[in-house]
Design a protein around this motif. Sequence first.
Motif, PDB file in Angstrom:
ATOM      1  N   ALA A 145     -54.782  -4.573 -38.630  1.00 11.31           N
ATOM      2  CA  ALA A 145     -53.897  -3.588 -37.991  1.00 11.31           C
ATOM      3  C   ALA A 145     -52.611  -4.258 -37.521  1.00 11.31           C
ATOM      4  CB  ALA A 145     -54.610  -2.916 -36.820  1.00 11.31           C
ATOM      5  N   THR A 146     -52.728  -5.448 -36.939  1.00  7.28           N
ATOM      6  CA  THR A 146     -51.557  -6.180 -36.444  1.00  7.28           C
ATOM      7  C   THR A 146     -50.613  -6.523 -37.581  1.00  7.28           C
ATOM      8  OG1 THR A 146     -52.844  -7.123 -34.634  1.00  7.28           O
ATOM      9  CG2 THR A 146     -50.808  -8.255 -35.209  1.00  7.28           C
ATOM     10  N   ARG A 147     -51.180  -6.935 -38.699  1.00  6.83           N
ATOM     11  CA  ARG A 147     -50.362  -7.355 -39.842  1.00  6.83           C
ATOM     12  C   ARG A 147     -49.483  -6.221 -40.368  1.00  6.83           C
ATOM     13  NH1 ARG A 147     -52.589 -10.022 -45.490  1.00  6.83           N
ATOM     14  NH2 ARG A 147     -50.549 -10.701 -46.225  1.00  6.83           N
ATOM     15  N   PHE A 148     -49.973  -4.985 -40.281  1.00  2.00           N
ATOM     16  CA  PHE A 148     -49.265  -3.878 -40.918  1.00  2.00           C
ATOM     17  C   PHE A 148     -48.693  -2.833 -39.962  1.00  2.00           C
ATOM     18  CE2 PHE A 148     -52.421  -5.341 -44.103  1.00  2.00           C
ATOM     19  CZ  PHE A 148     -51.510  -5.889 -44.997  1.00  2.00           C
ATOM     20  N   VAL A 149     -48.895  -2.979 -38.662  1.00  2.00           N
ATOM     21  CA  VAL A 149     -48.488  -1.943 -37.719  1.00  2.00           C
ATOM     22  C   VAL A 149     -46.977  -1.681 -37.768  1.00  2.00           C
ATOM     23  CG1 VAL A 149     -48.261  -3.456 -35.687  1.00  2.00           C
ATOM     24  CG2 VAL A 149     -48.859  -1.046 -35.382  1.00  2.00           C
ATOM     25  N   ASP A 150     -46.161  -2.718 -37.869  1.00  2.00           N
ATOM     26  CA  ASP A 150     -44.707  -2.517 -37.910  1.00  2.00           C
ATOM     27  C   ASP A 150     -44.280  -1.808 -39.192  1.00  2.00           C
ATOM     28  OD1 ASP A 150     -44.276  -3.736 -35.391  1.00  2.00           O
ATOM     29  OD2 ASP A 150     -44.245  -5.724 -36.310  1.00  2.00           O
ATOM     30  N   ALA A 151     -44.903  -2.161 -40.308  1.00  2.00           N
ATOM     31  CA  ALA A 151     -44.583  -1.491 -41.573  1.00  2.00           C
ATOM     32  C   ALA A 151     -44.978  -0.018 -41.522  1.00  2.00           C
ATOM     33  CB  ALA A 151     -45.298  -2.188 -42.734  1.00  2.00           C
TER      34      ALA A 151
END
Length: 174
Positions: A145-151
């Motif tokens: 979730a952290t890896r993709f939350v900004d995207a």
Amino acid sequence: MDGKKQKQILACMNDVLGQNGFRSELIEQSEATPLMLRAETQRLGKIAKEVTIEACFIPIALPDENNGLLQFFVTIFQNVPEENAQQVERACKYCNDFSALGNFGFFAPAGQIYLKHNTLLDASLELEKVITFVADNISLLVASATRFVDAFASIGFSGMPVDTAIEQELLPKM
């Protein structure tokens, strides 16, 4: 797996998550809801988004009475505008190739981007081993979730195309 063992596992995870900075609660089983662990993560990504993790045992008959199927449902965003649904669905499929655990999905009626994972637990093992296994699963789900939350924020709310998110390195390249 019997209900007493399920409750013991989720109660231990509630304690572990609480000790690690999550706001968590064990929701008792009722006619309307199953026994469930609900936790909110610390702020993730540059956008500082709090993410909700829910875990409950799926009522399913398994060949071994010591086994239980635990489902994790991670809500990343809700209320994504309908006009961005196609790009969000595309982003979820793309991100699934990079997720260490679980699958991203999009529930259009609620505008909800989620990460879902099921895992089989063996309650015949020592409780500490089961708790460590569940905690590792939660760590990997939070990492995904952290890896993709900004995207997902850029694609879901700004309407950024997936190709642009890749070019801007919000998403990894294949």
